[in-house]
Design an enzyme around this catalytic site. Structure first.
Site, PDB file in Angstrom:
ATOM      1  CE  LYS A  55      -6.171  -8.622  -1.981  1.00 20.59           C
ATOM      2  NZ  LYS A  55      -6.183  -7.560  -0.741  1.00 20.59           N
ATOM      3  CE  LYS A 106     -13.997  -5.330   0.631  1.00 22.77           C
ATOM      4  NZ  LYS A 106     -12.641  -5.105   1.415  1.00 22.77           N
ATOM      5  CE  LYS A 121      -4.351  -2.151   0.591  1.00 21.65           C
ATOM      6  NZ  LYS A 121      -5.105  -2.800   1.505  1.00 21.65           N
TER       7      LYS A 121
END
Ligand code: TYM
Length: 327
Positions: free
Chosen positions: A193, A196, A111
């Protein structure tokens, strides 16, 4: 009865990765365990998010979780930001987490690379808040996907450290991972992955996607060279689709392979799309009913937070006494 705890953060809309990796087990476990689940909205502000989007995502997620079977007669489902003990225990646990441990978290590193302009202290302390979530409720089991395993291990380390420093206070939790579907890949880049907040929404199937969108996404899903439908590491695209199909139908990957032994990729993708769509459309019907019942949601949000706070307070008070606060 042992306690189960898990949470999902409303940074975006729920995906079939969330469903297969966590929600499916969360639902299955309600029959045998005391289940406590959270919409982890405090975790959502570690990334930049519009207030209106956060509010909407939170209510959408809460309603969808109820629609999927996490009803008040089956479990306790609440909003994290309504139970102040989470933040309070997180501070105490911050002081039992080493800087080096938090720095090693791959999600923090990922992140930080993705948003270098917003590497905030909350992002760094994120797994400690997650540890507080779990430890407050004395959870023995935590149903999650593989990407949360490292965070769960850190929660165990923190619990052990606190227990050893004082005396047994926290239950040391164990992760529970689905046999099939612990890591659902993106349909566009199956080694990554399904997330969202992926930039390419075509790689992600959202729980609220309509039938045309679902079919289009599966039709365009990346497959591999060759024309065999087999589960293998050198066929990440096909293996990912097989995993999705297998998790939704309950068929083993061997059964899936023989069902599509003609190697017809188009027929296979169509079948996966149809299967996923039929499950999602049914869930969406129930979701719409709940989401439009504002009074029901408001009542549930406040009663569930009260119940959660009651449980959380007891653990927090115990931890505060142990560290020497005058309580
Ligand atoms: P979150 O919101 O990113 O994801 C929610 C759950 O979905 C799983 N998951 C996946 N599983 C398989 N394949 C995927 N592509 C996939 N994407 C997501 C995640 O593993 C997770 O179980 N930090 C947590 C939320 C949280 C939490 C907690 C979880 C906060 N406090 C306490 C457990 C216990 C998170 O970001 O999940």
């Amino acid at each position: 009865m042992e306690t189960v705890y898990s949470a999902l953060k409303p940074t975006g809309k729920l995906t079939i990765g969330n469903y297969l990796g966590a929600i499916k087990n969360m639902t299955a476990m309600t029959d045998e365990y005391n289940c406590i689940y959270t919409v982890a909205d405090l975790h959502s502000i570690t990334v930049t998010i519009e207030p209106s989007a956060l509010r909407e995502n939170t209510l959408d997620m809460f309603s969808m979780l109820v629609a999927l079977g996490l009803t008040p007669d089956k479990c306790l489902l609440f909003l994290q930001s309504r139970v102040p003990m989470h933040s309070e225990l997180a501070w105490i646990l911050d002081c039992f987490t080493m800087f080096g441990e938090a720095r090693r978290m791959t999600q923090f590193k990922d992140k930080s690379l993705k948003a270098p302009e917003n590497v905030n202290v909350g992002l760094f302390a994120y797994p400690v808040l997650m540890a507080a979530d779990i430890l407050l409720y004395g959870a023995k089991y935590v149903p999650i996907g593989k990407d949360q395993q490292q965070h769960l291990e850190l929660a165990r380390t923190i619990a052990d450290r606190f227990n050893n420093r004082y005396s047994p206070t926290f239950v040391v939790p164990e992760g529970v991972y689905p046999k099939v579907g612990a890591k659902i890949g993106s349909l566009i880049d199956p080694t990554a992955k399904m997330g969202k907040t992926d930039e390419n929404a075509d790689g992600t199937v959202f729980m609220l996607d309509d039938k045309d969108t679902i079919m289009r996404k599966f039709k365009r899903a990346v497959t591999d060279s060759g024309s065999e439908i087999v589960f293998s590491p050198d066929k990440p695209g096909i293996s990912n689709l097989m995993t999705i199909y297998s998790a939704f139908t309950g068929k083993t990957t061997d059964e899936v392979a023989s069902e599509f032994s003609d190697g017809n990729y188009a027929r296979f993708k169509l079948a996966v799309g149809e299967t996923v769509a039929s499950f999602l459309l049914k869930a969406q019907e129930e979701y719409r009913r709940i989401r439009s019942d504002k009074a029901y949601i408001a009542e549930l949000l406040s009663s569930s937070a009260d119940k959660a706070a009651h449980i959380a307070y007891k653990t927090l008070a115990k931890a505060k006494r142990k560290v020497g606060f005058v309580v």
